[in-house]
Design a protein around this motif. Structure first.
Motif, short mmCIF file in Angstrom:
data_model
loop_
_atom_site.label_atom_id
_atom_site.label_comp_id
_atom_site.label_asym_id
_atom_site.label_seq_id
_atom_site.Cartn_x
_atom_site.Cartn_y
_atom_site.Cartn_z
N LEU A 18 0.73 -1.17 0.13
CA LEU A 18 -0.08 0.12 0.07
C LEU A 18 0.94 1.36 -0.06
O LEU A 18 1.64 1.20 0.98
N ALA A 19 0.68 2.13 -0.96
CA ALA A 19 1.45 3.32 -0.98
C ALA A 19 0.79 4.47 -0.31
O ALA A 19 -0.32 4.43 -0.50
N ALA A 20 1.57 5.16 0.39
CA ALA A 20 0.93 6.15 1.18
C ALA A 20 1.69 7.37 1.11
O ALA A 20 2.91 7.46 0.64
N ASP A 21 1.08 8.55 1.78
CA ASP A 21 1.75 9.93 1.69
C ASP A 21 2.59 10.04 3.21
O ASP A 21 3.11 10.94 3.36
N THR A 22 1.80 9.41 4.13
CA THR A 22 2.38 9.49 5.35
C THR A 22 2.36 8.28 6.04
O THR A 22 1.74 7.22 5.69
N LYS A 28 4.43 10.21 16.28
CA LYS A 28 4.65 11.18 15.25
C LYS A 28 4.55 10.86 13.94
O LYS A 28 4.21 9.50 13.57
N VAL A 29 4.37 11.64 13.05
CA VAL A 29 4.07 11.36 11.33
C VAL A 29 5.19 11.77 10.47
O VAL A 29 5.82 12.95 10.87
N ILE A 30 5.59 10.74 9.44
CA ILE A 30 6.42 11.11 8.51
C ILE A 30 5.73 11.43 7.27
O ILE A 30 4.85 10.42 6.99
N ALA A 31 5.99 12.34 6.53
CA ALA A 31 5.36 12.49 5.25
C ALA A 31 6.18 12.93 3.82
O ALA A 31 7.41 13.30 4.40
N THR A 32 5.72 12.64 2.81
CA THR A 32 6.45 12.97 1.80
C THR A 32 6.91 14.49 1.78
O THR A 32 5.95 15.28 2.25
N GLY A 33 8.20 14.74 1.37
CA GLY A 33 8.66 16.05 1.62
C GLY A 33 9.66 16.47 2.75
O GLY A 33 10.14 17.43 2.92
N THR A 72 6.51 -3.90 7.07
CA THR A 72 7.61 -3.29 6.77
C THR A 72 7.37 -2.01 6.17
O THR A 72 6.30 -1.84 5.41
N VAL A 73 8.04 -0.84 6.59
CA VAL A 73 7.59 0.36 5.88
C VAL A 73 8.84 0.74 5.15
O VAL A 73 10.17 0.92 5.53
N GLN A 74 8.85 1.02 3.92
CA GLN A 74 10.06 1.52 2.97
C GLN A 74 9.56 2.87 2.52
O GLN A 74 8.48 3.30 2.25
N ILE A 75 10.68 3.90 3.21
CA ILE A 75 10.68 5.13 2.94
C ILE A 75 11.93 5.28 1.77
O ILE A 75 12.88 5.21 1.89
N TYR A 76 11.38 6.17 0.63
CA TYR A 76 12.29 6.64 -0.53
C TYR A 76 12.73 7.86 -0.23
O TYR A 76 11.87 8.77 -0.29
N VAL A 77 14.02 7.86 -0.40
CA VAL A 77 14.77 9.25 -0.02
C VAL A 77 15.37 9.66 -1.32
O VAL A 77 16.50 8.89 -1.77
N ILE A 85 6.55 6.44 0.26
CA ILE A 85 6.22 5.66 1.49
C ILE A 85 5.63 4.67 1.10
O ILE A 85 4.47 4.86 0.22
N LYS A 86 5.94 3.47 1.11
CA LYS A 86 5.19 2.24 1.11
C LYS A 86 4.99 1.41 2.07
O LYS A 86 6.30 0.97 2.72
#
Length: 89
Positions: A18-22, A28-33, A72-77, A85-86
């Motif tokens: 599931l792709a997400a923006d947060t 705490k929350v991590i968001a794209t950007g 598993t949370v994959q965060i693309y930087v 975020i996936k």
């Protein structure tokens, strides 16, 4: 009856990634950007950090992997910012 089983199996497979923006880490929350520095401050050091390359082998960014319970949370930087975020269940 077989149709319902196939439908249920298809829905389960569709929600595997599931792709997400947060994404939430505790309260705490991590968001794209957001910056990579903020990600590390909130989520800690990743379990794995993989390079993401384009088809020519050039570095496009990094994938930071975090394990939260059974997912598993994959965060693309890229360029120091979160670009995707996936969540994989």
């Amino acid at each position: 009856m077989k149709r319902w089983i196939v439908l249920a199996a298809g829905l389960l497979l569709a929600f595997q990634a599931l792709a997400a923006d947060t994404v939430r880490f505790g309260s705490k929350v991590i968001a794209t950007g957001d910056s990579e520095e903020k990600v590390v401050q909130i989520a800690g050091e990743p379990v794995r950090k993989e390079e993401v390359q384009n088809v020519y082998g050039a570095l496009r960014g990094y994938r930071l992997d975090y394990v939260q319970g059974r997912k598993t949370v994959q965060i693309y930087v890229a360029h120091g910012q979160v670009v995707g975020i996936k969540e994989i269940f």
